[in-house]
Design an enzyme around this catalytic site. Structure first.
Site, PDB file in Angstrom:
ATOM      1  N   CYS A  55      -8.177  -2.615   5.953  1.00  0.00           N
ATOM      2  CA  CYS A  55      -7.975  -3.707   5.221  1.00  0.00           C
ATOM      3  C   CYS A  55      -9.073  -4.883   5.056  1.00  0.00           C
ATOM      4  CB  CYS A  55      -6.983  -4.280   5.120  1.00  0.00           C
ATOM      5  SG  CYS A  55      -5.431  -3.836   4.213  1.00  0.00           S
ATOM      6  N   CYS A 111      -7.762  -9.216   2.597  1.00  0.00           N
ATOM      7  CA  CYS A 111      -6.349  -9.119   2.039  1.00  0.00           C
ATOM      8  C   CYS A 111      -5.410  -9.428   1.563  1.00  0.00           C
ATOM      9  CB  CYS A 111      -6.062  -7.696   3.057  1.00  0.00           C
ATOM     10  SG  CYS A 111      -5.152  -7.013   2.016  1.00  0.00           S
ATOM     11  N   ARG A 125       1.275  -8.890   2.929  1.00  0.00           N
ATOM     12  CA  ARG A 125       1.143  -9.688   3.800  1.00  0.00           C
ATOM     13  C   ARG A 125       1.092  -9.095   5.553  1.00  0.00           C
ATOM     14  NH1 ARG A 125       7.995  -8.076   5.048  1.00  0.00           N
ATOM     15  NH2 ARG A 125       7.087  -6.297   6.182  1.00  0.00           N
ATOM     16  N   ARG A 172      -6.362   4.763   5.739  1.00  0.00           N
ATOM     17  CA  ARG A 172      -7.136   5.291   4.417  1.00  0.00           C
ATOM     18  C   ARG A 172      -7.486   4.204   3.876  1.00  0.00           C
ATOM     19  NH1 ARG A 172      -1.944   5.746   5.074  1.00  0.00           N
ATOM     20  NH2 ARG A 172      -0.558   4.625   3.446  1.00  0.00           N
ATOM     21  N   CYS A 186      -6.980   0.541   1.707  1.00  0.00           N
ATOM     22  CA  CYS A 186      -6.279  -0.465   1.282  1.00  0.00           C
ATOM     23  C   CYS A 186      -5.862  -0.446  -0.231  1.00  0.00           C
ATOM     24  CB  CYS A 186      -5.845  -1.937   1.596  1.00  0.00           C
ATOM     25  SG  CYS A 186      -4.738  -3.520   1.001  1.00  0.00           S
ATOM     26  N   CYS A 209      -6.597  -4.264  -1.292  1.00  0.00           N
ATOM     27  CA  CYS A 209      -8.252  -5.620  -1.329  1.00  0.00           C
ATOM     28  C   CYS A 209      -8.999  -4.854  -1.371  1.00  0.00           C
ATOM     29  CB  CYS A 209      -7.800  -5.945  -0.126  1.00  0.00           C
ATOM     30  SG  CYS A 209      -8.271  -5.585   1.506  1.00  0.00           S
TER      31      CYS A 209
END
Length: 354
Positions: free
Chosen positions: A37, A41, A44, A66, A68, A71
């Site tokens: 991220c 982002c 949480r 991979r 996100c 974001c």
């Protein structure tokens, strides 16, 4: 020398605070989810023990993570915003149209949401951007030899005085003041980060600056003094050359600029700018490193002032100067542009510039 990455504690604190200073320049990989991220982002926040930090998207992919879906770290932030992209496309289709809030409502957008989104990404509202775009159209008419009244109509202004006032706010003088037999020629050039004004003679680039930079009128007046008032509208081979080099730069196929430069400033200021020219695309320096390279380690503040006085945006790469802790610092063109430029130039780190 590449940027020294801040400590894990600094980056984790930035992640918790969604600090935009590192956005697009450092990414967090989360072991518990297998995703990576931006530090901004909205998801949480992960536990410390699940986090690792990397400088580039490619490093995150290589580590097996991979992107996100919230974001979108592989996509420039502004174009990933569902509010921004359709409005930018609409503006490009109708650059001389006088956009207003009723138009936004008709397109299904809430004006306050649009205002916040554009301020966050570009430092200006959509309506301010649209007004600037209309002025570009008027400027192009003048550069092509058109009359002031033609430029006013092209720019969508009903009132001559309103056109002159809007024009003067950007360039510091009304269109009628420009010379009919100029020594220096002003025209605007396009870029994905917004229009720039290029001022050239037949052999050199004297000024290249974003149209919305607050210091631009002051810079332009200084150049007027240098040219003894002989700045006019027009385009030279140098203007075409810098436009082509900018196109290649933003396309990721050329990180070097070959246009000849006219450096206006004190001897020390010119030395700082020449040192900036030695920073390769994809690398950064802090002010203290520049000062040491110049043999003036005590002159950090003077180096910072000279860096801020640069009037050849992108070509003299003052955007490659960052804080000692790796964070973004002030940039006359706006921190959002600085972030995009550093993010773009990551592609030049391992690929020799054309």
């Amino acid at each position: 020398m590449l940027m020294t990455r801040p400590s894990f504690d600094t980056l984790y604190e930035a992640l918790l605070n969604r600090d935009p200073s590192y956005d697009g320049r450092v990414f967090v990989c989360v072991a518990s989810t297998g995703i990576f991220c931006r530090l901004t982002c909205p998801a949480r926040k992960p536990k410390r023990e699940n986090c690792t930090f990397h400088d580039t998207v490619s490093e995150c992919f290589d580590a097996g993570f991979r992107p996100c879906k919230r974001c979108r770290p592989t996509t420039p932030e502004a174009t990933a915003d569902p509010v921004v992209k359709p409005l930018i496309e609409a503006l490009e289709k109708r650059p001389s149209y006088r956009w207003g809030e009723p138009d936004l409502v008709r397109m299904g957008f809430d004006p306050s949401t649009v205002r916040r989104a554009f301020k966050r990404h570009f430092g200006m509202t959509f309506l301010e951007m649209a007004r600037q775009r209309r002025l570009q159209e008027g400027f192009s008419t003048l550069a092509d030899g058109g009359k002031v009244i033609d430029a006013q109509i092209t720019a969508g202004f009903d009132s001559p005085s309103a056109f002159r006032e809007a024009f003067a706010r950007i360039l510091g003088q009304s269109p009628g003041v420009f010379s009919a037999k100029p020594l220096l020629f002003a025209d605007w050039v396009a870029s994905p980060l917004g229009p720039l004004i290029a001022v050239t003679d037949r052999t050199q680039l004297h000024l290249l600056e974003f149209l919305d930079r607050k210091a631009f009128p002051t810079e332009f007046r200084k150049l007027q003094t240098y040219a003894k008032g002989e700045i006019g509208f027009g385009r030279t081979e140098v203007t075409d050359q810098i436009q082509g080099e900018l196109d290649r730069f933003f396309a990721g196929t050329g990180g070097q600029f070959q246009t000849r430069l006219a450096l206006h400033g004190s001897a020390f200021t010119r030395d700082v700018w020449r040192e900036l020219l030695t920073i390769p695309p994809g690398e950064t320096r802090c002010y203290s490193e520049l000062a040491r390279a110049l043999g003036r380690p005590e002159a950090v503040r003077a180096v910072a002032r000279a860096n801020g006085a640069n009037q050849l945006a992108l070509v003299v790469p003052c955007h490659r100067v960052i804080g000692a802790d790796g964070s973004l610092t002030g940039y006359g063109g706006g921190l959002w542009r600085k972030q995009r430029l550093i993010e773009l130039e990551q592609s030049y780190r391992q690929t020799p510039a054309a």
